[in-house]
Design a protein around this motif. Sequence first.
Motif, short mmCIF file in Angstrom:
data_model
loop_
_atom_site.label_atom_id
_atom_site.label_comp_id
_atom_site.label_asym_id
_atom_site.label_seq_id
_atom_site.Cartn_x
_atom_site.Cartn_y
_atom_site.Cartn_z
N VAL A 1 -10.04 -45.03 -9.10
CA VAL A 1 -9.11 -46.14 -8.85
C VAL A 1 -9.66 -47.09 -7.78
CG1 VAL A 1 -7.01 -44.95 -9.55
CG2 VAL A 1 -7.82 -44.74 -7.20
N THR A 2 -9.24 -48.35 -7.90
CA THR A 2 -9.65 -49.37 -6.92
C THR A 2 -8.43 -49.81 -6.12
OG1 THR A 2 -9.19 -51.18 -8.44
CG2 THR A 2 -11.42 -50.22 -8.50
N LEU A 3 -8.67 -50.57 -5.05
CA LEU A 3 -7.55 -51.09 -4.26
C LEU A 3 -6.61 -51.95 -5.11
CD1 LEU A 3 -9.18 -52.00 -0.81
CD2 LEU A 3 -8.09 -49.87 -1.53
N PRO A 4 -7.13 -52.87 -5.94
CA PRO A 4 -6.21 -53.64 -6.79
C PRO A 4 -5.36 -52.75 -7.70
CG PRO A 4 -8.40 -54.61 -6.86
CD PRO A 4 -8.51 -53.35 -6.05
N ASP A 5 -5.95 -51.66 -8.21
CA ASP A 5 -5.17 -50.72 -9.03
C ASP A 5 -3.99 -50.16 -8.24
OD1 ASP A 5 -6.99 -50.99 -11.09
OD2 ASP A 5 -8.16 -49.21 -10.50
N LEU A 6 -4.30 -49.70 -7.02
CA LEU A 6 -3.26 -49.07 -6.19
C LEU A 6 -2.16 -50.06 -5.82
CD1 LEU A 6 -5.27 -46.80 -3.70
CD2 LEU A 6 -4.03 -46.14 -5.76
N LEU A 7 -2.54 -51.34 -5.67
CA LEU A 7 -1.56 -52.36 -5.30
C LEU A 7 -0.81 -52.88 -6.53
CD1 LEU A 7 -3.82 -54.29 -2.76
CD2 LEU A 7 -1.81 -52.90 -2.20
N GLY A 8 -1.18 -52.36 -7.71
CA GLY A 8 -0.52 -52.78 -8.94
C GLY A 8 -0.89 -54.19 -9.36
N LEU A 9 -2.07 -54.66 -8.91
CA LEU A 9 -2.49 -56.02 -9.28
C LEU A 9 -3.29 -55.98 -10.58
CD1 LEU A 9 -3.66 -57.13 -5.74
CD2 LEU A 9 -1.69 -58.02 -6.99
N GLU A 10 -3.26 -57.06 -11.31
CA GLU A 10 -4.02 -57.15 -12.55
C GLU A 10 -5.51 -57.18 -12.21
OE1 GLU A 10 -3.84 -60.15 -16.23
OE2 GLU A 10 -2.00 -60.01 -15.05
N ALA A 11 -6.31 -56.46 -12.98
CA ALA A 11 -7.72 -56.23 -12.65
C ALA A 11 -8.49 -57.53 -12.33
CB ALA A 11 -8.41 -55.49 -13.79
N GLY A 12 -8.43 -58.54 -13.21
CA GLY A 12 -9.25 -59.75 -13.03
C GLY A 12 -8.93 -60.53 -11.77
N PRO A 13 -7.80 -61.28 -11.77
CA PRO A 13 -7.48 -62.09 -10.59
C PRO A 13 -7.12 -61.24 -9.37
CG PRO A 13 -5.72 -62.19 -12.24
CD PRO A 13 -6.85 -61.44 -12.85
N GLY A 14 -6.57 -60.05 -9.62
CA GLY A 14 -6.16 -59.18 -8.51
C GLY A 14 -7.31 -58.83 -7.60
N ARG A 15 -8.48 -58.61 -8.20
CA ARG A 15 -9.67 -58.28 -7.42
C ARG A 15 -9.95 -59.37 -6.41
NH1 ARG A 15 -14.75 -57.74 -10.59
NH2 ARG A 15 -13.70 -59.32 -11.79
N TRP A 16 -9.89 -60.63 -6.87
CA TRP A 16 -10.27 -61.73 -5.98
C TRP A 16 -9.24 -61.95 -4.88
CZ3 TRP A 16 -15.04 -63.05 -5.55
CH2 TRP A 16 -15.90 -62.78 -6.63
#
Lengths: 178, 174
Positions: free
Chosen positions: A141-156
């Motif tokens: 899992v990544t930080l965006p995953d844990l925060l429930g953000l969508e993979a693409g824009p969430g990463r940025w």
Amino acid sequence: MLLLFGLVTGIGFGILLQRAEVIRFDRQIGALMLVDMTIVKFMLTTILVGMVGVHLLVDLDLARLSLKPLVLGGNALGGLIFGAGWALLGYCPGTAGAALGEGRVDALAGMAGMLVGAAAYAEAYPSLLGTVLTWGDYGKVTLPDLLGLEAGPGRWIVIAVLVVGGILLLRFFEKRGL
Amino acid sequence: MRATRPSRAWSPYVAGALAGLLLVLSVYVSGKYFGASTTYVRAAGFIESAADAGRVAQMAYFAKETPKIDWQWMFVAGIALGSLAASLASGTFRIQAVPRRFAARFGERAGLRALLAFIGGAVAMFGARLADGCPSGHGLSGTLQLAASGYVALIGFFLGGLVVARLVYGRIRS
């Protein structure tokens, strides 16, 4: 060819580590005593530059991520144990050989210790596999995953927050003269 | 003459940024992220194989991390070579058995320093393998990929290190 790339990349990294003096025991322990943040400045700058660059490559389909799974038992407990040993040694696995390279012969004892530690871990591995290494296993899992953000824009979004936070932390170090 | 004086250190920001670019280049060219501690597992496997190859072949951890020379092995060897070359070229190579901060706390005791370095190395490597990475694999490569494991491990490295450093070197003033 891959081996040659490894060697050349290592030489480049070794030159940068040596010239920034981050290999030294005094710098590493200085960071853990909160009196000299040189290694943290180096690491944080590497992380921030690498973060933007690697995610750009991924977006352009030129590279892939290689994530290690989040296993709270292993990551947290192992992390704390590593830290304890690191404070005694004053070098880490990547920099011990480099410390020897710049003449710090005490690194040799540390490298011998690391070989023993690796061998001991190989002995303990079967019993850890069914216990500590199953505690809090969340997979890759990544930080965006844990925060429930969508993979693409969430990463940025996460990257932008980390870059700003990192720069503020570095400014704090400079203001305090650390 | 001036040329014999050791060169001054590079800015950690400049060197760190260049290291970041080097990492991005490595990921682009070789698909490889920086890491170091697995190399010690492979090296330990080599040494144990020399003593008892049959036993090593049956051990689960050496089946997972087979004793072989790979990209990372060469990378770790390269770091040592790069440091040797850079220290010689800059006049900063120095044979030293007791670091300054260690001497400030314990005195010029090379034997004690070697003993603590050995114990510290063993503990650190056991921890790094349990954590599945070291300050390179988790601290740099993991955090920059936004891997949750990288952040948990990095916080662990510094927390464990801060506590033990305070206990061991607590009397240093700097």
